[in-house]
Design an enzyme around this catalytic site. Structure first.
Site, PDB file in Angstrom:
ATOM      1  N   GLY A  11       0.821  -1.202   0.000  1.00  0.00           N
ATOM      2  CA  GLY A  11       0.000   0.000   0.000  1.00  0.00           C
ATOM      3  C   GLY A  11       0.856   1.253   0.000  1.00  0.00           C
ATOM      4  O   GLY A  11       1.869   1.324   0.698  1.00  0.00           O
ATOM      5  N   ARG A  72       0.552  -5.244  -5.960  1.00  0.00           N
ATOM      6  CA  ARG A  72       0.565  -6.482  -5.193  1.00  0.00           C
ATOM      7  C   ARG A  72       1.194  -7.566  -6.067  1.00  0.00           C
ATOM      8  O   ARG A  72       0.966  -7.623  -7.276  1.00  0.00           O
ATOM      9  CB  ARG A  72      -0.860  -6.896  -4.807  1.00  0.00           C
ATOM     10  CG  ARG A  72      -1.626  -5.811  -4.039  1.00  0.00           C
ATOM     11  CD  ARG A  72      -1.067  -5.577  -2.650  1.00  0.00           C
ATOM     12  NE  ARG A  72      -1.872  -4.612  -1.896  1.00  0.00           N
ATOM     13  CZ  ARG A  72      -1.574  -4.184  -0.677  1.00  0.00           C
ATOM     14  NH1 ARG A  72      -0.480  -4.634  -0.078  1.00  0.00           N
ATOM     15  NH2 ARG A  72      -2.349  -3.312  -0.059  1.00  0.00           N
ATOM     16  N   ASP A 103       5.424  -5.077   6.086  1.00  0.00           N
ATOM     17  CA  ASP A 103       5.884  -6.406   6.484  1.00  0.00           C
ATOM     18  C   ASP A 103       6.038  -7.344   5.295  1.00  0.00           C
ATOM     19  O   ASP A 103       7.068  -8.020   5.154  1.00  0.00           O
ATOM     20  CB  ASP A 103       4.895  -7.002   7.494  1.00  0.00           C
ATOM     21  CG  ASP A 103       5.317  -8.374   7.988  1.00  0.00           C
ATOM     22  OD1 ASP A 103       6.119  -8.435   8.929  1.00  0.00           O
ATOM     23  OD2 ASP A 103       4.849  -9.385   7.421  1.00  0.00           O
ATOM     24  N   THR A 127       4.281   2.704   5.540  1.00  0.00           N
ATOM     25  CA  THR A 127       2.890   2.272   5.688  1.00  0.00           C
ATOM     26  C   THR A 127       2.185   3.215   6.657  1.00  0.00           C
ATOM     27  O   THR A 127       2.767   3.597   7.672  1.00  0.00           O
ATOM     28  CB  THR A 127       2.785   0.822   6.220  1.00  0.00           C
ATOM     29  OG1 THR A 127       1.438   0.540   6.602  1.00  0.00           O
ATOM     30  CG2 THR A 127       3.688   0.600   7.426  1.00  0.00           C
ATOM     31  N   ASP A 129      -0.218   2.524   8.599  1.00  0.00           N
ATOM     32  CA  ASP A 129      -0.744   1.833   9.779  1.00  0.00           C
ATOM     33  C   ASP A 129       0.183   1.911  10.996  1.00  0.00           C
ATOM     34  O   ASP A 129      -0.244   1.621  12.107  1.00  0.00           O
ATOM     35  CB  ASP A 129      -1.025   0.365   9.463  1.00  0.00           C
ATOM     36  CG  ASP A 129      -2.243   0.183   8.584  1.00  0.00           C
ATOM     37  OD1 ASP A 129      -3.028   1.141   8.476  1.00  0.00           O
ATOM     38  OD2 ASP A 129      -2.410  -0.905   8.002  1.00  0.00           O
ATOM     39  N   ASP A 131       2.512  -0.126  11.846  1.00  0.00           N
ATOM     40  CA  ASP A 131       2.395  -1.460  12.432  1.00  0.00           C
ATOM     41  C   ASP A 131       3.646  -2.316  12.259  1.00  0.00           C
ATOM     42  O   ASP A 131       3.579  -3.548  12.339  1.00  0.00           O
ATOM     43  CB  ASP A 131       1.195  -2.193  11.824  1.00  0.00           C
ATOM     44  CG  ASP A 131       1.323  -2.383  10.314  1.00  0.00           C
ATOM     45  OD1 ASP A 131       2.213  -1.761   9.704  1.00  0.00           O
ATOM     46  OD2 ASP A 131       0.520  -3.142   9.746  1.00  0.00           O
ATOM     47  N   ARG A 173      -6.145  -2.651  10.062  1.00  0.00           N
ATOM     48  CA  ARG A 173      -6.672  -4.015  10.097  1.00  0.00           C
ATOM     49  C   ARG A 173      -6.197  -4.771  11.329  1.00  0.00           C
ATOM     50  O   ARG A 173      -6.973  -5.424  12.013  1.00  0.00           O
ATOM     51  CB  ARG A 173      -6.264  -4.752   8.817  1.00  0.00           C
ATOM     52  CG  ARG A 173      -6.813  -6.168   8.691  1.00  0.00           C
ATOM     53  CD  ARG A 173      -6.379  -6.782   7.372  1.00  0.00           C
ATOM     54  NE  ARG A 173      -4.929  -6.773   7.239  1.00  0.00           N
ATOM     55  CZ  ARG A 173      -4.287  -7.052   6.109  1.00  0.00           C
ATOM     56  NH1 ARG A 173      -4.967  -7.317   5.015  1.00  0.00           N
ATOM     57  NH2 ARG A 173      -2.966  -7.033   6.067  1.00  0.00           N
TER      58      ARG A 173
END
Length: 321
Positions: A11, A72, A103, A127, A129, A131, A173
């Site tokens: 992303g 992707r 990741d 990213t 996120d 995360d 997510r």
């Protein structure tokens, strides 16, 4: 090291262009040729690789997204596919690869470092996120946070005018950092994160207590990994009679001009990635901890999750009474 390449994968996040720019200009400063891989790992497979010059990254530091594009590429998990990618790098004499992503992108970089004899790989955390283990902040998080905050501030005006409860669904997510930080900064009455508990009955009781003391509206920030905003609204209606509205911010969170914080972070991390390649380091990810640049082996990155700040989460709950 004479030749390196850079790609963005997964992303997109605001600040990726700033990171690419830093990689390219830092490398050229040290007389290293730089190649851009377009469309992420898909570009490695399809040999969509082009040499970049100083002018190639001019006027991009302020742009969101990634001018190298992203895609992707689940087939990259196959060894024979990776062999094709390695062949495309080796025929150009490319010795180092900077991978900007999350990741999954790191895992691809790790495989390449294991299977290519003369290739070093370094990961850069990109990213929204936030995360990724091994860094306090990822590129794009601050911009996404401010995008959410701007939206919530505007929505609160309508919530107040119509005396309604608004549920704001944000990305996240598996990680609740975006929901936590934006909820705390916006003064949300409730924040739902994957790392926390989601007792809808307690949330309904909390909203009712506020209404009983004269409160006219509420803001709930819900990370997508917990439930959708519409699901949250339906669950609330089982316990309380309120008029709810849902705003799913969606991909607006990924776009936009990167903040100054993200531009600086991306520049520092991109430059540091080149430094590590020049030192023949490999299979590591750069990061920032307590405002100091760090690097962490991919194996350590994968062995643990990014630390969620439960003290901040507790504070947010205490301030939302």
């Amino acid at each position: 090291m004479k030749k390196i390449a850079v790609l963005t994968s997964g992303g997109d996040s605001p600040g990726m262009n700033a990171a690419i720019r830093a990689v390219v200009r830092k490398a050229i400063y040290h007389d290293i040729e730089v190649y851009g891989v377009y469309q992420g790992y898909m570009g490695l497979i399809n040999d969509n690789i082009k040499k970049l010059e100083l002018g190639s990254v001019g006027d991009i530091i302020q742009r969101g997204g990634t001018f190298l594009y992203s895609a992707r590429c689940p087939e990259f998990k196959e060894k024979e596919v990776r062999e094709k990618a390695i062949e495309n790098l080796e025929k150009r004499g490319i010795e180092g690869l900077v991978v900007i992503g999350g990741d999954g992108s790191y895992r691809g970089a790790q495989r390449l470092s294991e299977e290519a004899k003369n290739l070093k790989t370094i990961g850069v955390p990109g990213t929204i996120d936030n995360d990724i283990n091994g860094t306090d902040f990822t590129i794009g998080f601050d911009t996404a946070l401010n995008t959410i905050l701007d939206a919530v501030d505007k929505i609160r005006d309508t919530a107040s005018s119509h005396e309604r409860t608004f549920i704001i669904e944000v990305m996240g997510r598996d990680a609740g950092d975006l929901a936590l930080w934006s909820g705390l900064a916006a003064g949300a009455e409730t924040i739902l994160v994957p790392e926390g508990t989601s007792d809808i009955k307690e949330i309904a009781e909390k909203i009712q207590q506020g209404m009983d003391r004269g409160k006219k509206h509420s803001i709930i920030v819900c990370a997508e990994g917990v439930m959708t905003g519409h699901q949250c609204g339906e669950e609330l209606k089982k316990y309380i009679n309120i008029d709810t509205r849902v705003s799913c911010l969606g991909h607006i969170q990924r776009g936009g001009t990167p903040t100054g914080m993200d531009r600086v972070l991306a520049s520092r991390l991109g430059g540091y990635a080149v430094e590590l390649l020049m030192q023949n380091e490999s299979a590591k990810a750069v990061g920032i901890k307590q405002n100091q640049l760090t690097c962490t082996p991919f194996d350590d990155i994968f062995s643990a999750k990014h630390n969620f700040d439960f003290k901040m989460y507790e504070l947010a709950n205490q301030l939302s009474i």
